[in-house]
Design an enzyme around this catalytic site. Sequence first.
Site, PDB file in Angstrom:
ATOM      1  N   TYR A 213       9.667   2.743   1.805  1.00  0.00           N
ATOM      2  CA  TYR A 213      10.302   1.471   2.155  1.00  0.00           C
ATOM      3  C   TYR A 213      11.814   1.504   1.956  1.00  0.00           C
ATOM      4  O   TYR A 213      12.452   0.469   1.859  1.00  0.00           O
ATOM      5  CB  TYR A 213       9.670   0.319   1.366  1.00  0.00           C
TER       6      TYR A 213
ATOM      7  N   GLY B  71       0.843  -1.191   0.000  1.00  0.00           N
ATOM      8  CA  GLY B  71       0.000   0.000   0.000  1.00  0.00           C
ATOM      9  C   GLY B  71       0.876   1.238   0.000  1.00  0.00           C
ATOM     10  O   GLY B  71       0.587   2.248  -0.637  1.00  0.00           O
TER      11      GLY B  71
ATOM     12  N   HIS C  85       8.632   3.661   6.705  1.00  0.00           N
ATOM     13  CA  HIS C  85       8.473   2.288   7.215  1.00  0.00           C
ATOM     14  C   HIS C  85       9.790   1.562   7.458  1.00  0.00           C
ATOM     15  O   HIS C  85       9.812   0.518   8.094  1.00  0.00           O
ATOM     16  CB  HIS C  85       7.649   1.450   6.222  1.00  0.00           C
TER      17      HIS C  85
END
Length: 222
Positions: A152, A146, A158
Amino acid sequence: MKILIVLAHPELKSMNGAMFQKAIAALTTAGHEVKVSDLYRDQFNPVSDRGNFTTTYDEAFFKQQLEEMHAVESAGFAIDIEQEQQKVEWCDLMIWQFPLWWFTVPGILKGWVDRVFAMGRFYGNSRCYETGMLRGKKALLSLTTGGAGESYLKDGLHGDLEGILKPVHRGMLEFVGFSVLSPQVVYAPVRQPEEQRETVLNDWEERLSRIFGEEPMVVGRY
Ligand SMILES: Cc1cc2nc3c(=O)[nH]c(=O)nc-3n(C[C@H](O)[C@H](O)[C@H](O)COP(=O)(O)OP(=O)(O)OC[C@H]3O[C@@H](n4cnc5c(N)ncnc54)[C@H](O)[C@@H]3O)c2cc1C
């Protein structure tokens, strides 16, 4: 070559469904033999308990790994597990197609691993990693997220995807002996325009056309 594709997505019309169908078509066209485990459509039961077995080692106390060792000796795996184990043992390359859920595989796929990757069958008796029973086979995670790609990266919101996937790469796949190919990641397909998703699907097809020439990654201990 022989390829097993495991799909863990509840909707076949999703981007995961499209990646799954693209892989089947591309690999079959290239002359490979393909088997699939479409976990939702197969209504695979992810709950690991005595239902994994047709035999009983200790009826007073359930300890899964002891029951697994016993089932290996007595051909005592339930039919749904036995079928999946045989598919894994059959393949040269296993591909998992899934959406990243809570930084890992969807529960149905985790349950598949809990039930199918049995002690005495895929690992055990001091056999794991380099001596795992599935040594010589390759595995590849094909996933969607998502979150956007930049979230990332190491300094992203994240954290790096490589670290997030390590429990799957190292703790599940390498543990039983697989060599791991670099993951195929589609970041935030829902935010991509239609043409970009088509490009992503074509890139996947192109990669699969030369997949058996790829060298595995080194995941290692740290
Ligand atoms: C329980 C849960 C936990 C989650 N945890 C995380 C998390 O930890 N990290 C994170 O980043 N995200 C997380 N998400 C989000 C999730 O990872 C994404 O929603 C998912 O990866 C998107 O993939 P999809 O296949 O579901 O996409 P879809 O939304 O189904 O598809 C995207 C688009 O592609 C289109 N499409 C389908 N087929 C084709 C085709 N052939 N050609 C072109 N377009 C096509 C679809 O129509 C749709 O518009 C979570 C979601 C849930 C439900």
